[in-house]
Design an enzyme around this catalytic site. Structure first.
Site, PDB file in Angstrom:
ATOM      1  N   CYS A  85       0.834  -1.210   0.000  1.00  0.00           N
ATOM      2  CA  CYS A  85       0.000   0.000   0.000  1.00  0.00           C
ATOM      3  C   CYS A  85       0.863   1.252   0.000  1.00  0.00           C
ATOM      4  CB  CYS A  85      -0.928   0.009   1.205  1.00  0.00           C
ATOM      5  SG  CYS A  85      -1.599  -1.604   1.615  1.00  0.00           S
ATOM      6  N   HIS A 334      -9.050   4.339  -0.939  1.00  0.00           N
ATOM      7  CA  HIS A 334      -7.711   3.745  -0.843  1.00  0.00           C
ATOM      8  C   HIS A 334      -7.458   2.757  -1.989  1.00  0.00           C
ATOM      9  CE1 HIS A 334      -4.062   2.189   0.697  1.00  0.00           C
ATOM     10  NE2 HIS A 334      -4.529   1.259   1.499  1.00  0.00           N
TER      11      HIS A 334
END
Lengths: 387, 387
Positions: A85, A334
């Site tokens: 991420c 996200h």
């Protein structure tokens, strides 16, 4: 070593982009950034793409060459950079090195993730590749489950109850309302937070950021080549990436983000500033617990007291340290490999005074922190208005 | 911009390493390189990992942090770099920028691929992610099938027959015999070549490189910090990466590697030399056709005449331009994301005079070329002995 400036920014809304291919999604952000920077294609030396899951979900690797071709940059140097991420900020690092070294005069850094391409179970499995496959994933721990364990431990250690985390979610959602690129443009109340569906106890739906399809891009150039044209010149004052164990159980303290502390300290030192000088902070609120841990590791709050910053109203747009000013991961969304670049774009929006209804007054120095895995690879960037 | 030297090299045999995890495999190469460089862990600033398929085959991303921790480098900057089969050389590029910029004083670049982790069908599907998923992969074109179409076209255009490609395979296998790290340590004859089982017409088993598990690593430092200690100091004289369309059908000429030509020209210019100055060339012989195309694009042979260099005995260890001197992809093996780093390691072995039975006499300048996809992302590195 040359000072690096961010000449242009671009982003797509974070959404379910069923109609757009991976290359088109990324390309839209790149073209928007090039347009914002007013640069022609022939000045670009390289394209670095932050992405985590294209191989697994879209059956597509080699994204660098693929996207370069689609946006008219065929031939330039290009590669994909991955740090789970934290891929977006990791790609920033390579771009910054390219320009700082003098090897390149203009670099495009893009982040892209197309997550609706996979079935939900595939996405969950793919997100788990950010964790330790042999010692976490193989035990059936999903990514959210790991974060839930960390949150439960934090609550136990420092005596917080679940509702104390509500301000992080409420603040992010409030800021997402005014961001046309946000995945969730709706406010939530404390009651919504308390009543939200459980995902992995104690993380409920309003503790967790939504995934989605999205892309963001920035244009990096040597700062001394940028001429003022009415808008402020934004430079990279600090940039660092540090790592920790991938498996959370390998750390001495699962409630302390050592890599966040390390990268933030490096970035502060490079910029010659400290936490008090930061006007806005785009942190990695993939889960509420990460907001608290990030604030503590970066020196904004004492150990175990990050939650208090929310309770004391310090994190909203008029607070001491506005965070998630465009919605953060929680409301903007996200799209994992793109997130780190979205954060940079949003800091630039704030420093330029282009944040619209969410503009933080007198924002001159902003920080972005992007986390790969449960704290395994963390990059911190400090941007400022060039004097 | 600082000159970069390669202080240490390490590699594992390319094989089926069932007993080793991904991190252990990579770690073994990194530790070997650090040992070769005689450096302690605390001087390392960053680890960049070239890898393509860990997410798909080992369900593991975030390799940078994972491997850094395993080798005792917890905390350092780390990321994975991906450019399909060109991932290893792409990781080299980031490492070189880190040291050249002055931002880092010691960088480890590793390449790793663990391909036996997946079922054969999974590996084939994963290799196809190097191609264009929407326009090649979705049509059922495997990676070898795309190369077969290119080879067939080349044979048609320039009038070569299949057996004319035999010397590439025979030379690589002959050199693999003496490389303890080679996947295939057995010589093959022209008859073996002609009779080999067909894979994708006209590519047969002896045109195609074997996959496998493997890892290689190098240590990069500023050249001015290296003191002679009996062995030559090897520096990076040229380094460039260029791209082309991912889909072969999008190119004007499928038998011309434009990105190879572009990156080689840049690397030659940086080194201030031309093709005639290269003493050995580790090229990307994933398939025989790629050897021919690479030789042509880099200026060693005329268009359509790369095959002749094999037929004229110019490519063996005593030839005008020895290629695949340690077995190349064909015999040393092709653990895709690691291959580009193996090539660098092997050029260093030759320049140091450590190539054993395969030592090329008076090798002072060597080149490595790593190809990602069917010519989509190509990096060229020129190494030389520091005067």
């Amino acid at each position: 070593m040359r000072e690096v400036a961010i000449l242009g920014i671009g982003q797509t809304p974070v959404d379910e982009h069923w109609e757009k291919s991976l290359r088109e999604l990324a390309g839209n952000a790149v073209l928007a950034a090039m347009n914002d920077a007013h640069i022609p294609v022939d000045v670009v030396d390289a394209l670095y793409v932050g992405n985590m899951m294209s191989g697994a979900l879209s059956k597509q690797e080699n994204l660098g060459a693929l996207i370069a071709d689609w946006v008219g940059l065929k031939g330039v140097e290009a590669a994909k950079i991955e740090a789970a991420c934290g891929s977006g900020a990791a790609a920033m690092r390579t771009g910054i090195m390219g320009v700082a070294s003098g090897m390149m005069d203009c670099v495009v850094v893009a982040g892209v993730e197309k997550m609706t391409e996979g079935l939900p179970a595939e996405v969950t499995a793919s997100l788990a590749t950010a964790a330790d496959a042999d010692y976490e994933g193989a035990q059936g721990l999903s990514f959210v489950a790991i974060n839930a364990l960390v949150m439960r431990r934090y609550m136990h250690e420092f005596g917080w109850k679940h509702s104390d985390f509500a301000p992080f979610s409420i603040n992010a959602h409030a800021n997402g309302v005014n961001n046309p690129n946000a995945r969730l443009q709706e406010a939530v109340t404390e009651k919504d937070y308390t009543n939200a569906r459980m995902v992995a106890d104690p993380i409920n739906l309003l503790d967790a950021s939504p995934t989605g399809d999205g892309a963001a891009a920035v244009i990096l150039v040597p700062a001394d080549r940028v001429h003022t044209s009415g808008r402020p010149i934004i430079t990279v004052a600090g940039s660092a990436l540090a790592t920790d164990t991938v498996a959370v159980h390998d750390r001495k303290d699962p409630t302390w983000l050592e890599a966040a502390a390390k990268s933030a300290q490096k970035a502060y030192a490079q910029a010659g500033i400290g936490p008090r000088d930061i006007n806005i902070f785009e942190l990695h609120d993939a889960f509420s617990i990460m907001s608290a841990l990030s604030l503590e590791a970066c020196g904004f709050a004492e150990r175990g007291q990050g939650v208090r910053m929310g309770l004391d109203c310090q994190i909203d747009l008029k607070g001491r340290l506005p965070i998630s000013t465009m919605g953060g991961l929680k409301a903007r969304g996200h799209p994992v490999g793109a997130t780190g670049v979205y954060q940079i774009v949003e800091v630039v929006q704030q420093l330029r005074g282009e944040a619209g209804a969410n503009q933080v007054e007198n924002a001159r120095i902003g920080m972005a922190q992007n986390i790969g895995g449960s704290g395994a690879a963390i990059a911190t960037h400090i941007l400022k208005i060039k004097e």
